[in-house]
Scaffold this motif. Structure first.
Motif, PDB file in Angstrom:
ATOM      1  N   GLY A 233       0.930  -1.038  -0.396  1.00 33.56           N
ATOM      2  CA  GLY A 233      -0.069  -0.156   0.414  1.00 33.56           C
ATOM      3  C   GLY A 233       0.852   1.229  -0.354  1.00 33.56           C
ATOM      4  N   TRP A 234       1.895   1.226   0.440  1.00 34.97           N
ATOM      5  CA  TRP A 234       2.660   3.089   0.527  1.00 34.97           C
ATOM      6  C   TRP A 234       3.662   3.338  -1.201  1.00 34.97           C
ATOM      7  CZ3 TRP A 234       3.093   6.265   3.896  1.00 34.97           C
ATOM      8  CH2 TRP A 234       3.828   7.010   3.611  1.00 34.97           C
ATOM      9  N   GLN A 235       3.349   1.926  -1.087  1.00 35.28           N
ATOM     10  CA  GLN A 235       4.125   2.438  -3.238  1.00 35.28           C
ATOM     11  C   GLN A 235       2.779   2.969  -3.620  1.00 35.28           C
ATOM     12  OE1 GLN A 235       7.095   2.068  -2.955  1.00 35.28           O
ATOM     13  NE2 GLN A 235       6.425   2.529  -5.072  1.00 35.28           N
ATOM     14  N   VAL A 236       1.319   2.353  -3.416  1.00 39.37           N
ATOM     15  CA  VAL A 236       0.472   3.048  -4.066  1.00 39.37           C
ATOM     16  C   VAL A 236       0.172   4.698  -3.722  1.00 39.37           C
ATOM     17  CG1 VAL A 236      -2.139   2.236  -4.680  1.00 39.37           C
ATOM     18  CG2 VAL A 236      -0.815   0.435  -3.993  1.00 39.37           C
ATOM     19  N   ALA A 237       0.008   4.838  -2.205  1.00 41.73           N
ATOM     20  CA  ALA A 237       0.294   5.818  -1.295  1.00 41.73           C
ATOM     21  C   ALA A 237       1.189   6.328  -1.880  1.00 41.73           C
ATOM     22  CB  ALA A 237       0.377   5.654  -0.533  1.00 41.73           C
ATOM     23  N   LEU A 238       2.289   6.631  -2.447  1.00 45.79           N
ATOM     24  CA  LEU A 238       3.447   6.877  -3.419  1.00 45.79           C
ATOM     25  C   LEU A 238       2.765   7.458  -4.534  1.00 45.79           C
ATOM     26  CD1 LEU A 238       7.052   6.032  -2.161  1.00 45.79           C
ATOM     27  CD2 LEU A 238       5.977   8.167  -1.148  1.00 45.79           C
ATOM     28  N   SER A 239       2.576   6.521  -5.102  1.00 50.83           N
ATOM     29  CA  SER A 239       1.545   6.631  -6.740  1.00 50.83           C
ATOM     30  C   SER A 239       0.824   8.539  -6.119  1.00 50.83           C
ATOM     31  CB  SER A 239       1.655   5.540  -6.994  1.00 50.83           C
ATOM     32  OG  SER A 239       1.594   5.557  -8.636  1.00 50.83           O
ATOM     33  N   VAL A 240       0.043   7.498  -5.475  1.00 52.23           N
ATOM     34  CA  VAL A 240      -1.172   8.754  -5.734  1.00 52.23           C
ATOM     35  C   VAL A 240      -0.955  10.071  -4.935  1.00 52.23           C
ATOM     36  CG1 VAL A 240      -3.005   9.600  -3.953  1.00 52.23           C
ATOM     37  CG2 VAL A 240      -3.263   6.446  -5.144  1.00 52.23           C
ATOM     38  N   PHE A 295       5.692  21.352 -17.716  1.00 53.28           N
ATOM     39  CA  PHE A 295       6.225  21.095 -19.288  1.00 53.28           C
ATOM     40  C   PHE A 295       6.712  20.095 -19.191  1.00 53.28           C
ATOM     41  CE2 PHE A 295       3.684  23.974 -22.241  1.00 53.28           C
ATOM     42  CZ  PHE A 295       3.174  24.176 -21.725  1.00 53.28           C
ATOM     43  N   ARG A 296       8.069  20.716 -18.580  1.00 54.44           N
ATOM     44  CA  ARG A 296       9.069  20.029 -18.480  1.00 54.44           C
ATOM     45  C   ARG A 296       9.245  18.726 -17.908  1.00 54.44           C
ATOM     46  NH1 ARG A 296      13.489  20.792 -15.574  1.00 54.44           N
ATOM     47  NH2 ARG A 296      12.457  23.200 -14.054  1.00 54.44           N
ATOM     48  N   LEU A 297       8.270  18.977 -16.721  1.00 55.76           N
ATOM     49  CA  LEU A 297       8.787  18.153 -15.620  1.00 55.76           C
ATOM     50  C   LEU A 297       7.487  16.464 -16.653  1.00 55.76           C
ATOM     51  CD1 LEU A 297       8.831  19.210 -12.363  1.00 55.76           C
ATOM     52  CD2 LEU A 297      10.548  18.159 -12.970  1.00 55.76           C
ATOM     53  N   ALA A 305       5.298  10.492 -11.585  1.00 56.35           N
ATOM     54  CA  ALA A 305       4.212  10.649 -10.477  1.00 56.35           C
ATOM     55  C   ALA A 305       5.105  10.469  -9.172  1.00 56.35           C
ATOM     56  CB  ALA A 305       3.458   9.513 -10.145  1.00 56.35           C
ATOM     57  N   THR A 306       6.399   9.832  -9.238  1.00 56.86           N
ATOM     58  CA  THR A 306       7.160   9.350  -7.882  1.00 56.86           C
ATOM     59  C   THR A 306       8.267   9.918  -7.846  1.00 56.86           C
ATOM     60  OG1 THR A 306       7.793   7.614  -8.534  1.00 56.86           O
ATOM     61  CG2 THR A 306       5.761   7.284  -7.480  1.00 56.86           C
ATOM     62  N   ARG A 372      14.954  15.288  -1.317  1.00 56.35           N
ATOM     63  CA  ARG A 372      15.542  15.022  -1.827  1.00 56.35           C
ATOM     64  C   ARG A 372      15.664  15.542  -3.012  1.00 56.35           C
ATOM     65  NH1 ARG A 372      10.652  10.878  -2.272  1.00 56.35           N
ATOM     66  NH2 ARG A 372      11.665   9.664  -4.176  1.00 56.35           N
ATOM     67  N   VAL A 373      16.035  15.972  -3.252  1.00 58.10           N
ATOM     68  CA  VAL A 373      16.535  17.177  -4.576  1.00 58.10           C
ATOM     69  C   VAL A 373      17.528  17.427  -4.881  1.00 58.10           C
ATOM     70  CG1 VAL A 373      15.311  18.701  -5.922  1.00 58.10           C
ATOM     71  CG2 VAL A 373      13.373  17.421  -6.228  1.00 58.10           C
ATOM     72  N   LEU A 374      17.506  18.013  -3.440  1.00 55.25           N
ATOM     73  CA  LEU A 374      19.449  19.231  -3.324  1.00 55.25           C
ATOM     74  C   LEU A 374      19.580  18.735  -2.311  1.00 55.25           C
ATOM     75  CD1 LEU A 374      17.180  22.838  -2.314  1.00 55.25           C
ATOM     76  CD2 LEU A 374      18.114  22.064  -4.473  1.00 55.25           C
ATOM     77  N   ALA A 375      19.514  17.272  -1.658  1.00 55.50           N
ATOM     78  CA  ALA A 375      20.589  16.198  -0.308  1.00 55.50           C
ATOM     79  C   ALA A 375      21.374  17.813   0.025  1.00 55.50           C
ATOM     80  CB  ALA A 375      21.173  15.626  -2.196  1.00 55.50           C
TER      81      ALA A 375
END
Ligand SMILES: Cc1cc2nc3c(=O)[nH]c(=O)nc-3n(C[C@H](O)[C@H](O)[C@H](O)COP(=O)(O)OP(=O)(O)OC[C@H]3O[C@@H](n4cnc5c(N)ncnc54)[C@H](O)[C@@H]3O)c2cc1C
Length: 378
Positions: A233-240, A295-297, A305-306, A372-375
């Motif tokens: 369910g956590w994978q589903v939740a992250l995707s939602v 647009f770019r993303l 989605a994740t 997670r993006v800028l570390a």
């Protein structure tokens, strides 16, 4: 990146504008945003059927389930609907969360059963994720599913569930294993009329009643209600949540239409001075940047989605909604509070406060971007 419309995109826009000019909008339809109130459902449903007949439904769903429209086509659609002050679909949760999640995680039987009724607006869905003790920290959820007769019995409480009071089904996160935090969560597709489910509407500060408390008392769920894997369910939740952030990020695309109206208001009232123009230009620039970032993303390959970068869209878009609403308030002055024609702007202002909370708060988006993006170091 080429910022001009291609001939295909121009043709898409022309076709859409021609359709909008010819379609008879159902009586009582208003731009209710992403979630209708119970009173909006009848007109919203008639609107969804017109969108289906016109070929404008489920644009973001991949083919063969939906229209498989490109990111630019989706943005052109969002802008046109904002200019026409019409809702993009009957219900955001059904069309942009439940549908794509069933496409990504559902069995062929679940896809056959659920997708077409969502696309046609016949069945509505809600998202049973947040709990009184689990919002930002969603993995702390305590609604438990205990094994019983080849299925489970679910007990717990959900809160802030948009549209639960009229939904036919819920995407439910429940704990099937108490010993594992993330891998102990399972996602279920549950009919909202199952015995043991009680829905209590909550009234918001804008006077509308769009979200609810939902109580689950020994609710029976079956093995074929599981969406994805048991413990997955956590994978589903992250995707939602990723989809929610991506699509909430797209809300700002419609702000261009609101800004054009605010500019007109200021010009009519003779208040379009240098201070107004500077504030307006700042917002306009921000909306254009959001548009191109979207647009770019979305044009990137892979499972966007994740992608944690979607948090940029959610963060800036939700804050832009509040800034544009404030600019409308400043432009209208005392008329914003008292003026008979200002209901729409007052509503935009009040409703915009939920934007920085729904789908993950601004603080949480900043945490995701930092981590997670800028570390950045913790
Ligand atoms: C309009 C609207 C519609 C919604 N619809 C739904 C729905 O349909 N289904 C659903 O399941 N939920 C829905 N929600 C709930 C939403 O997802 C939660 O409100 C949100 O995730 C925040 O959780 P919380 O309210 O429990 O706040 P909390 O998590 O208790 O947070 C309280 C405050 O603490 C801050 N905070 C918490 N943790 C941290 C941290 N680690 N670092 C920094 N600051 C932190 C938060 O930013 C916030 O300011 C909706 C909310 C709104 C406003």
């Amino acid at each position: 990146m080429d910022l001009e419309l291609t001939p295909e995109e121009q043709a898409f826009r022309d076709r859409l504008e021609a359709w909008l000019a010819s379609v008879t909008v159902p009586e009582g339809l208003r731009d209710y945003g992403s979630t209708p109130t119970a009173d909006d459902i009848a007109a919203g449903r008639r609107w969804q059927r017109l969108l289906v007949d016109g070929g404008w439904a489920a644009l973001s769903w991949p083919t063969p389930h939906g229209a498989g429209a490109s990111p630019s086509e989706q943005a052109i659609y969002a802008e046109a609907m904002a200019r026409a002050r019409l809702p993009r679909q009957l219900s955001f949760v059904s069309m942009e969360l439940a549908g794509p999640i069933i496409i990504a995680f559902g069995t062929p039987e679940q896809q056959k059963r659920f997708l077409e009724p969502i696309r046609r607006g016949d069945e509505l869905w809600c998202q049973l994720f947040s709990e009184p003790g689990a919002g930002s920290d969603l993995a702390a959820l305590t609604t438990r599913a205990l094994p019983s007769d080849g299925g489970w019995r679910v007990t717990g409480q959900k809160v802030w569930t948009s549209g639960a009071h009229y939904s036919d089904h819920g995407l439910l996160l429940a704990r099937t294993d108490r010993d594992s935090r993330h891998r102990g969560i399972t996602c279920f597709a549950v009919p909202m009329d199952r015995a043991g489910i009680t829905v209590a509407p909550i009234r918001q500060m804008d006077g509308e009643s769009k979200f609810n408390e939902v109580f689950l008392d020994d609710v029976e769920v079956h093995a074929d209600d599981v969406l994805g894997e048991v413990g997955g369910g956590w994978q589903v939740a992250l995707s939602v949540l990723g989809r929610e952030r991506r699509m909430l990020g797209a809300v700002a695309i419609g702000l261009g239409a609101a800004l054009a109206e605010i500019r007109q208001l200021a010009e009519q009232r003779g208040t379009a001075d240098a201070v107004f123009r500077a504030a307006w230009a700042r917002q306009w620039g921000q909306v254009q940047l959001l548009r191109w970032t979207w647009f770019r993303l979305l044009s990137d390959r892979g499972d966007t989605a994740t992608d944690p970068r979607m948090s940029v869209l959610k963060l800036v878009s939700s804050e832009a909604q509040q800034q544009v609403a404030r600019l409308a308030a400043d432009t209208l002055g005392a008329d914003f509070v008292l003026g008979p024609g200002a209901e729409r702007w007052r509503h935009l202002f009040l409703a915009s406060h939920g934007a920085t909370i729904a789908g993950g708060t601004s603080e949480i988006q900043r945490n995701i971007l930092a981590d997670r993006v800028l570390a950045l170091p913790r």
